[in-house]
Write a protein that holds these residues in place. Structure first.
Motif, short mmCIF file in Angstrom:
data_model
loop_
_atom_site.label_atom_id
_atom_site.label_comp_id
_atom_site.label_asym_id
_atom_site.label_seq_id
_atom_site.Cartn_x
_atom_site.Cartn_y
_atom_site.Cartn_z
N ILE A 77 10.22 -19.40 -4.61
CA ILE A 77 9.33 -18.24 -4.82
C ILE A 77 9.97 -17.37 -5.90
O ILE A 77 11.10 -16.91 -5.76
CB ILE A 77 9.14 -17.43 -3.53
CG1 ILE A 77 8.56 -18.32 -2.43
CG2 ILE A 77 8.24 -16.23 -3.78
CD1 ILE A 77 8.45 -17.62 -1.08
N PRO A 81 7.61 -11.38 -9.84
CA PRO A 81 6.29 -10.79 -9.62
C PRO A 81 6.32 -9.59 -8.67
O PRO A 81 6.95 -9.61 -7.62
CB PRO A 81 5.49 -11.95 -9.01
CG PRO A 81 6.16 -13.17 -9.53
CD PRO A 81 7.61 -12.82 -9.58
N GLU A 83 3.96 -8.71 -6.89
CA GLU A 83 3.26 -9.10 -5.66
C GLU A 83 4.21 -9.56 -4.55
O GLU A 83 3.84 -9.60 -3.38
CB GLU A 83 2.25 -10.21 -5.95
CG GLU A 83 1.06 -9.77 -6.78
CD GLU A 83 1.30 -9.90 -8.27
OE1 GLU A 83 0.32 -9.85 -9.03
OE2 GLU A 83 2.49 -10.05 -8.69
N PHE A 84 5.45 -9.93 -4.92
CA PHE A 84 6.43 -10.40 -3.93
C PHE A 84 7.46 -9.33 -3.58
O PHE A 84 8.37 -9.59 -2.77
CB PHE A 84 7.15 -11.65 -4.43
CG PHE A 84 6.25 -12.84 -4.61
CD1 PHE A 84 5.27 -13.14 -3.68
CD2 PHE A 84 6.38 -13.67 -5.71
CE1 PHE A 84 4.43 -14.24 -3.85
CE2 PHE A 84 5.56 -14.78 -5.89
CZ PHE A 84 4.58 -15.06 -4.96
N SER A 115 5.51 -20.46 -5.78
CA SER A 115 5.05 -19.08 -5.95
C SER A 115 3.55 -18.98 -5.69
O SER A 115 3.08 -18.02 -5.05
CB SER A 115 5.38 -18.58 -7.35
OG SER A 115 6.79 -18.56 -7.55
N TRP A 116 2.79 -19.95 -6.17
CA TRP A 116 1.35 -19.94 -5.92
C TRP A 116 1.06 -19.99 -4.43
O TRP A 116 0.22 -19.25 -3.91
CB TRP A 116 0.68 -21.13 -6.60
CG TRP A 116 0.79 -21.15 -8.09
CD1 TRP A 116 1.16 -20.12 -8.91
CD2 TRP A 116 0.55 -22.27 -8.94
NE1 TRP A 116 1.16 -20.51 -10.23
CE2 TRP A 116 0.79 -21.83 -10.27
CE3 TRP A 116 0.17 -23.58 -8.73
CZ2 TRP A 116 0.64 -22.69 -11.38
CZ3 TRP A 116 0.02 -24.44 -9.83
CH2 TRP A 116 0.25 -23.99 -11.12
N SER A 119 1.97 -16.73 -2.66
CA SER A 119 1.07 -15.61 -2.95
C SER A 119 -0.21 -15.70 -2.13
O SER A 119 -0.76 -14.67 -1.75
CB SER A 119 0.74 -15.58 -4.45
OG SER A 119 0.10 -16.78 -4.87
N ALA A 123 1.07 -12.40 -0.47
CA ALA A 123 1.28 -11.52 -1.62
C ALA A 123 0.89 -10.09 -1.27
O ALA A 123 0.00 -9.85 -0.46
CB ALA A 123 0.46 -12.02 -2.81
N GLY A 134 -2.30 -11.54 -0.31
CA GLY A 134 -2.29 -12.70 0.56
C GLY A 134 -3.09 -12.48 1.83
O GLY A 134 -3.54 -11.38 2.13
N GLY A 261 -3.32 -17.93 -7.86
CA GLY A 261 -1.92 -18.03 -7.53
C GLY A 261 -1.09 -17.22 -8.50
O GLY A 261 -1.37 -17.18 -9.70
N VAL A 262 -0.07 -16.55 -7.98
CA VAL A 262 0.84 -15.78 -8.82
C VAL A 262 1.99 -16.69 -9.23
O VAL A 262 2.71 -17.23 -8.39
CB VAL A 262 1.38 -14.55 -8.08
CG1 VAL A 262 2.37 -13.78 -8.97
CG2 VAL A 262 0.24 -13.63 -7.65
N VAL A 268 -1.22 -14.65 -13.21
CA VAL A 268 -2.15 -15.15 -12.18
C VAL A 268 -2.94 -16.30 -12.77
O VAL A 268 -3.50 -16.19 -13.86
CB VAL A 268 -3.09 -14.03 -11.70
CG1 VAL A 268 -4.06 -14.57 -10.65
CG2 VAL A 268 -2.28 -12.88 -11.11
#
Length: 433
Positions: A77, A81, A83-84, A115-116, A119, A123, A134, A261-262, A268
């Motif tokens: 991961i 990002p 998002e994480f 990572s996708w 997320s 996410a 997410g 997916g991030v 994205v």
């Protein structure tokens, strides 16, 4: 989905890297016919059709998955990002080529895959109503990086077994595995690893695989009894032709086309595959565990499969394309579902008892009672050695004497007969007077 049957570290489930929402990924060509970008405040959030269509936003009124840990066994991961941020709380690498925290993407082709997947599961978005979010946006993520192909220094089967054990030992409540071996059989070393997860009350969610990657039917680990195998459907809820497969072990179906997916670098992308359907269901499992912390893994899985929406025309009770139906997060969280005592996806321990019997040790033998045996009679005393050419008492008694008597009798009889014949002849010659 990462596919091992076609080649180790194989490509994505379908034409995964298609187009970003406005920016094409550096490693992929821009889609010549991209979908129109929705005209809303945030096109990323607006493109996540599964949040409303599959009851996820409705389920958020009850829980967002706080306190539940999802282990993502994948290619790592990304650290960058937003998002994480605050989502990844632990990690490790079992491949021998990643970083100790599992945050370094592994693989030139599949590096963004982990990572996708993560997320879609959990996410955080980039704001209250922006950025990718997410299914369980308050759940915690665990990054367990694995490697595929010759680059990895550890055999793949060993990596998976170690990844499962590490995840369990570090508090995973749900494990997501978006990978397949494209064969129904699995290495016997996985028996103990998956049993360890089941006996530790962990929900294991696995992707079914994709025809676009050469998976014509589900392969391990999706064939292992006890895992929740996820098939894929298109945005209209129909079984995906390329981004899914079929098999009797499929438990439920979830979206596998036009997913977001991030990437590890924060971009994205739009991608396809049951690799994305699985973390959607893993996120639903996290929502159920958060809403019902008293439920064991078997009942968490049971709530998901028993509340799935039936598909018109699908086989009942289990369809090889849809399983029990389309996942419904709101129903799984809030419906009144009777408790069960066994995992509806089967028992690995029972399977091992039936099919691994040849590998078990010999049955213990029952010691027998001692038996008394009467002593043998004493052996005859050895006689004096004599030459085989000399007569013995037995040969004289039973051989020589009878033979002598018979011979003497025969001689005397012959002499008597001869004498009588002679007298008769002499008598016949005497003239008569």
């Amino acid at each position: 989905m990462i596919s091992l049957g076609r080649r180790i570290g194989g490509g994505l489930a379908a034409a995964a890297l298609a187009v970003t929402l406005g920016v094409a990924p550096a490693s992929a060509a821009t889609d010549p016919t991209p979908s129109p970008v929705p005209s809303s405040v945030d096109p990323v959030r607006d493109a996540q059709y599964w949040l409303a269509d599959y009851g996820i936003e409705d389920a958020w009124r009850t829980t967002r998955g706080a306190g539940v840990r999802i282990a993502v066994i994948d290619t790592g991961i990304g650290r960058g990002p937003v998002e994480f941020q605050g989502a990844v709380v632990a990690g490790t690498d079992v491949s021998g080529i990643g970083s100790a925290d599992g945050r370094t993407p592994i693989g030139a082709v599949d590096g963004n895959h982990g990572s996708w997947v993560a997320s879609l599961a959990a996410a955080r978005g980039t704001g209250p109503g922006t950025g990718m979010i997410g299914v369980a946006p308050e759940a915690e993520l665990m990054a367990v990086s694995v490697g595929f192909g010759s680059a990895a220094t550890v055999p793949f089967v060993e990596q998976i077994a170690e990844a499962i054990r590490w995840s369990v030992d570090n508090g995973a409540d749900v494990i997501n595995m978006s990978l397949t071996t494209n064969t129904p059989d699995w290495d016997p070393s996985w028996d103990d690893a998956f049993l360890y997860a089941f006996e530790s009350d962990v929900v294991v969610v696995v992707a079914a695989g994709n025809r676009g990657s050469g998976t014509t039917a589900v392969g391990a680990p999706a064939t292992i009894p006890g895992v929740l195998t996820v098939g894929g459907v298109d945005p209209r809820g129909r079984a995906s032709v390329e981004a899914s497969t079929q098999g009797i072990t499929i438990g439920v179906a979830a979206p596998s086309e036009r997913l977001l997916g991030v990437s590890a670098d924060g971009r994205v992308v739009v991608w396809d595959g049951t690799s994305g359907a699985a973390p959607i269901v893993a996120g639903v499992a996290a929502l159920v565990r958060a809403a019902h912390p008293d439920l064991d893994a078997a009942n968490v899985i049971n709530r998901i499969v028993s509340t799935a929406r039936p598909v018109a025309g699908a086989e009942q009770p289990v369809d090889p394309l849809y399983g029990r139906g389309l996942v419904d997060a709101a129903a799984a969280v809030r419906a009144d579902v009777p408790a069960v005592t066994a995992n509806p996806m089967g028992s690995l321990s029972e399977w091992i008892r039936l099919y691994r019997r040849a590998d078990s040790g010999p049955a213990p033998s029952v010691p027998s009672e001692p038996v008394e045996i009467e002593p043998l009679p004493p052996a005859d005393a050895a006689g004096r050695a004599v030459s085989p050419l000399l007569p013995t008492g037995e040969t004289i008694l039973y051989g020589t004497l009878p033979l002598t008597l018979l011979t003497t009798t025969a001689i005397l009889f012959t002499l008597g007969v001869t004498a009588a014949v002679r007298r008769i002849r002499l008598a016949s010659r005497t003239p008569s007077r």
